[in-house]
Write a protein that holds these residues in place. Sequence first.
Motif, mmCIF file in Angstrom:
data_model
loop_
_atom_site.group_PDB
_atom_site.id
_atom_site.type_symbol
_atom_site.label_atom_id
_atom_site.label_comp_id
_atom_site.label_asym_id
_atom_site.label_seq_id
_atom_site.Cartn_x
_atom_site.Cartn_y
_atom_site.Cartn_z
ATOM 1 N N GLU A 143 2.181 1.893 -3.542
ATOM 2 C CA GLU A 143 1.114 2.380 -4.408
ATOM 3 C C GLU A 143 0.827 3.854 -4.145
ATOM 4 O O GLU A 143 0.621 4.641 -5.074
ATOM 5 C CB GLU A 143 -0.144 1.548 -4.172
ATOM 6 N N LEU A 144 0.848 4.240 -2.873
ATOM 7 C CA LEU A 144 0.624 5.655 -2.541
ATOM 8 C C LEU A 144 1.756 6.528 -3.078
ATOM 9 O O LEU A 144 1.507 7.634 -3.574
ATOM 10 C CB LEU A 144 0.512 5.824 -1.020
ATOM 11 N N ARG A 145 3.010 6.036 -2.993
ATOM 12 C CA ARG A 145 4.133 6.804 -3.510
ATOM 13 C C ARG A 145 4.018 7.000 -5.015
ATOM 14 O O ARG A 145 4.316 8.073 -5.547
ATOM 15 C CB ARG A 145 5.448 6.106 -3.162
ATOM 16 N N ARG A 146 3.596 5.942 -5.712
ATOM 17 C CA ARG A 146 3.424 6.058 -7.159
ATOM 18 C C ARG A 146 2.376 7.107 -7.520
ATOM 19 O O ARG A 146 2.540 7.902 -8.441
ATOM 20 C CB ARG A 146 3.035 4.706 -7.748
ATOM 21 N N ARG A 147 1.306 7.123 -6.779
ATOM 22 C CA ARG A 147 0.249 8.093 -7.049
ATOM 23 C C ARG A 147 0.728 9.519 -6.788
ATOM 24 O O ARG A 147 0.422 10.453 -7.547
ATOM 25 C CB ARG A 147 -0.978 7.780 -6.205
ATOM 26 N N TRP A 148 1.508 9.700 -5.720
ATOM 27 C CA TRP A 148 2.028 11.028 -5.405
ATOM 28 C C TRP A 148 2.998 11.502 -6.491
ATOM 29 O O TRP A 148 2.992 12.681 -6.888
ATOM 30 C CB TRP A 148 2.723 11.018 -4.043
ATOM 31 N N ALA B 115 3.010 10.614 -9.667
ATOM 32 C CA ALA B 115 2.225 10.955 -10.849
ATOM 33 C C ALA B 115 1.547 12.319 -10.679
ATOM 34 O O ALA B 115 1.518 13.140 -11.610
ATOM 35 C CB ALA B 115 1.183 9.880 -11.116
ATOM 36 N N LEU B 116 1.012 12.565 -9.494
ATOM 37 C CA LEU B 116 0.346 13.845 -9.234
ATOM 38 C C LEU B 116 1.338 15.006 -9.304
ATOM 39 O O LEU B 116 1.046 16.056 -9.903
ATOM 40 C CB LEU B 116 -0.327 13.801 -7.865
ATOM 41 N N ARG C 150 0.826 -1.210 0.000
ATOM 42 C CA ARG C 150 0.000 0.000 0.000
ATOM 43 C C ARG C 150 0.860 1.259 0.000
ATOM 44 O O ARG C 150 0.547 2.250 -0.658
ATOM 45 C CB ARG C 150 -0.904 -0.015 1.232
#
Length: 286
Positions: free
Chosen positions: A64-69, A71-72, A61
Amino acid sequence: MTGTRQRRRPSSAELDADERAALVRERRGRRSEEDRRRTRSRRPTQQQPSRRSSRRSRPTRGKELRRRWVALLTVVTVLALGYLLFFSSVLAVKTVAVQGAKTVPVERIRTTAGVPAEQPMLRVDVDGIRDRVAQLSGIATVDVSRSWPSTLEIAVTERTAIAFFDSGPGGDGVHLVDGGGVVFKTVKSRPAGLPELKLPKVSADDPVTRAVTAVLGVIPETMRKQVTTATAKTPASVEFTLSTGKTVRWGDAEDTDRKAKVLAALLTRPGKVYDVSAPELPTVTS
């Protein structure tokens, strides 16, 4: 002999054969048991890597959160750069530098360029600025470029007069003409050191004008300084008058070097008209 049947004892050879068969069966049983144990021991080891690999392939988890950050942040960075380059005044035009201007006023070039104040550098229409400045009569070439972070550079090459023509009584004055036949400037008096064009029409669109100015542009400078007037009826019949009163029939603008050398030799002879239009057959007439 009694009535009971006596049992036959197996011979030693038969006993040996039975023992060997039993021993073989015992060994086979041991081998099969060992094989089963080995198979059992292998199964867990074969399954463990696949379980570990499946665990590794499943992102945690946190990842996954790091990847989303990431990308943002990438999207936000791109949007910020786009705003900075195309809409912000941080990288806007603050200075318009003009280079190469000598006779054309710099402020006139800046006004004609019409660069909007504080316009972002990337939104400046450099082609439009070049076209507007090129319309100035005294400008031959224009190059517009961006000098980051906030300077727009306009480099110009001015037209150089190679001859002039006088519009005569009732005309609008004396006009300067460049090597391409372009009439680019009006002056009050006849300029010294320039030949006068004696043509029915002087225009960059006129083939005769272009032929005469082309010849004046390619003849040696020492000879051009001696030319007082230049004329022609066709593009191939250019002729000019020297300060000594002699007339030179030059022809077209071809074989310039050869014609110049032949003419220099002919001018040492007495005469009035020197024809080098065919340099292989020059003539001198009085």
